[in-house]
Each structure stands twice: as structure tokens, then as C-alpha cells.
Write a protein that holds these residues in place. Structure first.
Motif, short mmCIF file in Angstrom:
data_model
loop_
_atom_site.label_atom_id
_atom_site.label_comp_id
_atom_site.label_asym_id
_atom_site.label_seq_id
_atom_site.Cartn_x
_atom_site.Cartn_y
_atom_site.Cartn_z
N SER A 59 -14.53 2.78 -11.08
CA SER A 59 -13.40 3.69 -11.26
C SER A 59 -12.76 3.96 -9.90
O SER A 59 -13.31 4.72 -9.10
N VAL A 60 -11.62 3.31 -9.64
CA VAL A 60 -10.90 3.49 -8.38
C VAL A 60 -9.45 3.87 -8.70
O VAL A 60 -8.78 3.16 -9.45
N GLU A 61 -9.02 4.97 -8.13
CA GLU A 61 -7.65 5.46 -8.35
C GLU A 61 -6.94 5.58 -7.01
O GLU A 61 -7.54 6.00 -6.02
N PHE A 62 -5.67 5.19 -6.97
CA PHE A 62 -4.87 5.27 -5.75
C PHE A 62 -3.82 6.37 -5.92
O PHE A 62 -3.13 6.41 -6.94
N ARG A 63 -3.71 7.21 -4.92
CA ARG A 63 -2.72 8.28 -4.94
C ARG A 63 -1.95 8.28 -3.61
O ARG A 63 -2.57 8.16 -2.54
N VAL A 64 -0.64 8.40 -3.70
CA VAL A 64 0.22 8.46 -2.52
C VAL A 64 0.57 9.92 -2.25
O VAL A 64 1.00 10.64 -3.16
N VAL A 65 0.34 10.33 -1.00
CA VAL A 65 0.53 11.73 -0.60
C VAL A 65 1.63 11.79 0.45
O VAL A 65 1.69 10.95 1.35
N VAL B 7 -8.53 6.87 -3.64
CA VAL B 7 -8.01 6.37 -2.37
C VAL B 7 -6.66 7.03 -2.10
O VAL B 7 -5.74 6.91 -2.91
N LEU B 8 -6.55 7.71 -0.98
CA LEU B 8 -5.33 8.42 -0.63
C LEU B 8 -4.55 7.65 0.43
O LEU B 8 -5.09 7.30 1.48
N HIS B 9 -3.29 7.40 0.14
CA HIS B 9 -2.39 6.77 1.11
C HIS B 9 -1.34 7.78 1.53
O HIS B 9 -0.67 8.39 0.67
N TRP B 10 -1.17 7.96 2.84
CA TRP B 10 -0.16 8.88 3.37
C TRP B 10 1.15 8.13 3.51
O TRP B 10 1.24 7.13 4.22
N ARG B 11 2.16 8.62 2.83
CA ARG B 11 3.43 7.90 2.68
C ARG B 11 4.06 7.50 4.02
O ARG B 11 4.63 6.43 4.15
N ASP B 12 3.91 8.35 5.04
CA ASP B 12 4.54 8.09 6.34
C ASP B 12 3.55 7.58 7.37
O ASP B 12 3.82 7.67 8.58
N ASP B 13 2.42 7.06 6.92
CA ASP B 13 1.41 6.52 7.84
C ASP B 13 1.91 5.19 8.40
O ASP B 13 2.07 4.22 7.65
N PRO B 14 2.14 5.09 9.72
CA PRO B 14 2.66 3.85 10.29
C PRO B 14 1.60 2.77 10.46
O PRO B 14 1.92 1.61 10.71
N ASP B 15 0.33 3.15 10.36
CA ASP B 15 -0.75 2.23 10.70
C ASP B 15 -1.46 1.61 9.50
O ASP B 15 -2.04 0.52 9.61
N VAL B 16 -1.46 2.30 8.37
CA VAL B 16 -2.20 1.82 7.20
C VAL B 16 -1.26 1.82 5.99
O VAL B 16 -0.76 2.86 5.58
N SER B 17 -1.05 0.62 5.44
CA SER B 17 -0.17 0.50 4.28
C SER B 17 -0.98 0.63 2.99
O SER B 17 -2.21 0.49 2.99
N LEU B 18 -0.29 0.85 1.89
CA LEU B 18 -0.95 0.93 0.59
C LEU B 18 -1.63 -0.39 0.26
O LEU B 18 -2.74 -0.42 -0.30
N ASP B 19 -1.00 -1.50 0.62
CA ASP B 19 -1.60 -2.82 0.37
C ASP B 19 -2.93 -2.97 1.09
O ASP B 19 -3.88 -3.59 0.58
N GLN C 106 -6.16 -1.73 -0.77
CA GLN C 106 -6.52 -2.27 -2.08
C GLN C 106 -7.95 -2.79 -2.15
O GLN C 106 -8.53 -2.92 -3.24
N GLY C 107 -8.55 -3.10 -1.00
CA GLY C 107 -9.92 -3.60 -1.01
C GLY C 107 -10.93 -2.64 -1.61
O GLY C 107 -12.02 -3.05 -2.04
N TRP C 108 -10.58 -1.35 -1.67
CA TRP C 108 -11.49 -0.37 -2.26
C TRP C 108 -11.72 -0.62 -3.75
O TRP C 108 -12.70 -0.10 -4.32
N ARG C 109 -10.86 -1.43 -4.38
CA ARG C 109 -11.04 -1.70 -5.81
C ARG C 109 -12.41 -2.31 -6.12
O ARG C 109 -12.90 -2.22 -7.25
#
Length: 245
Positions: free
Chosen positions: A217-223, A194-206, A209-212
Motif C-alpha cells: 500500500s503506497v500512496e503519493f501526495r503532493v504538498v 510518499v510526500l512530494h513538495w510541489r516547489d522542491d527543486p531537487d526531488v521530482s515526483l518521478d 516512484q521507486g517507493w512503490r
């Protein structure tokens, strides 16, 4: 391995497939867009060929009937995919494109067909949280303004005919997004990154989390970057897309 020859492509793929790459990455575009969302991506990332998927009802498939639902889209994609599942592959889906990518993995598993080595989902909450997308509550004038802003952000001055055509595609895609419901998670038999874009104003890392619940095997990465920066295939993203092999 050499670059090899290319094979004729179906309408679902805008690039002829090469026989010279040992792996493939199939790329699913976001709502309102098409395979051109990946036009700035290289032909291959490491040794995996980049294969943008072209949904019907847009760009060079504008005359093809719209897919209607993500489930229909996944079902229709299986047949053209099958000849290309002869080597390891991954799926990458950005924003709403992650949802038909997920549905396609589910369908392939149900049919006993080879599954991906990894499902990459970028900037998109899990299927059971998908209805929270802020754009699904927008009026048509608001969507038009959003589309104009997006086109300008890509360095293009939007013409009225360009906006009218783009809005027609976006409205049909949003109808499919609004109709999509998966109340209970169905796990897929592959890792999910799961990729989270650090400056994304619309979708937070929190909110990701539902992808867990969708894989063992679920991994989160901040880009680094914003919601649409994936279109430029930044180096950090390209490196992440090699981690599944």
C-alpha cells in the motif's frame, strides 16, 4: 482523554512522552540536522503526540558518538522505542531522515515488534535510489555554502562557529548517506505515504516512484511548499499526518 502525565525521556527523544495521547508520530530529521527541525511542530497533531527523534552526534547529543550507518542507527533506536510502542504510532522521515525511519521499520518487523500504522516519507527517493542525492557529490566548500544558505533561509545570520559545528555534523551524516546501499527493496508490513513538495527543486515526483516497491500500500501526495517547508508544520501537512488513523 485528558493530557495525562509525562514520563522521563531517553536521550533519543527531546520531549518527555505524555501518557494522555492515544497515538504517537515519531519524526526523523534530515542530514545535518537534529530534533530541532521539528521545534515549530505542535505537541500533538490531532490526537497523536509528536515525538522528534534525536540522533546521536548533534545538538544536545553532540558528545555522543555518531551512529556511523543507518543500519546502526536503526538497531540502536529499537531499545528506547520499545516502551513507547504501547499505542498506535507512525513514522515521519524527511529527506535522508526517511531512510533510517525505513530501516527501523524493517528491523522492528524482523524482531517481531509492533510496527507503525504508517510510514510517511517526505522529499526522499526510495532506498535503492538514495545514492542519486545531488548533495552527495558536493565538495566541502559547496556543502558549507549550502549550509549557510539554509541557515539564512530560516531567518538567521550564520556565525562562523555555527557553520563549523553544523558542517562537522553534516559531513558525518553525509558519510553515512554515501555509504548506504540497499540494492533490493525489502517491503515493510505497513502502508507508505510518499510526500512530494510541489516547489522542491531537487526531488521530482518521478524520482519518488521507486517507493512503490516497498509496500503493498503506497500512496503519493503532493504538498504545497518547498523542500524545507515541513519545518513549519503547514496545515496541509498536518492534515495528511492524520490519515493513517
Amino acid at each position: 482523554m485528558t493530557s495525562g502525565s509525562t514520563t522521563a525521556t531517553s536521550p533519543w527523544f527531546v520531549r518527555p512522552q505524555s501518557t494522555g495521547h492515544p497515538a504517537r508520530i515519531f519524526c526523523f530529521p534530515f542530514s545535518g540536522s537534529g530534533a530541532s527541525a521539528f521545534s515549530a511542530w505542535p505537541a500533538a497533531i490531532d490526537d497523536a503526540e509528536v515525538c522528534p527523534v534525536q540522533f546521536p552526534g548533534r545538538e544536545n547529543r553532540l558528545a555522543h558518538p555518531h551512529y556511523g550507518t543507518y543500519e546502526n542507527l536503526a538497531a540502536a533506536l529499537v531499545e528506547p522505542l520499545v516502551p513507547l510502542l504501547d499505542r498506535p504510532y507512525a513514522f515521519f522521515g524527511h529527506c535522508a531522515g526517511a531512510l533510517p525511519a525505513y530501516e527501523t521499520v524493517v528491523r522492528l518487523a524482523a524482531l517481531g515488534l509492533p510496527g507503525p500504522g504508517c510510514l510517511f516519507v517526505s522529499g526522499q527517493p526510495a532506498p535503492h535510489d538514495a545514492s542519486r542525492d545531488r548533495m552527495l557529490t558536493m565538495t566541502e566548500p559547496e556543502l558549507r555554502a549550502e549550509l549557510e544558505s539554509f541557515i539564512r533561509s530560516r531567518g538567521i545570520e550564520p556565525r562562523p562557529d555555527m557553520i563549523d559545528m553544523g558542517l562537522a555534523v553534516l559531513l558525518r551524516d553525509h558519510a553515512a548517506a554515501g555509504a548506504y546501499r540497499r540494492e533490493e527493496p525489502v517491503a515493510v508490513p505497513c502502508p507508505i505515504v510518499v510526500l512530494h513538495w510541489r516547489d522542491d527543486p531537487d526531488v521530482s515526483l518521478d524520482e519518488l516512484q521507486g517507493w512503490r516497491q516497498y509496500s503493498d500500500s503506497v500512496e503519493f501526495r503532493v504538498v504545497d511548499g518547498g523542500h524545507y517547508d515541513f519545518m513549519d508544520a503547514p496545515e496541509e501537512l498536518r492534515k495528511l499526518l492524520t490519515c493513517w488513523r
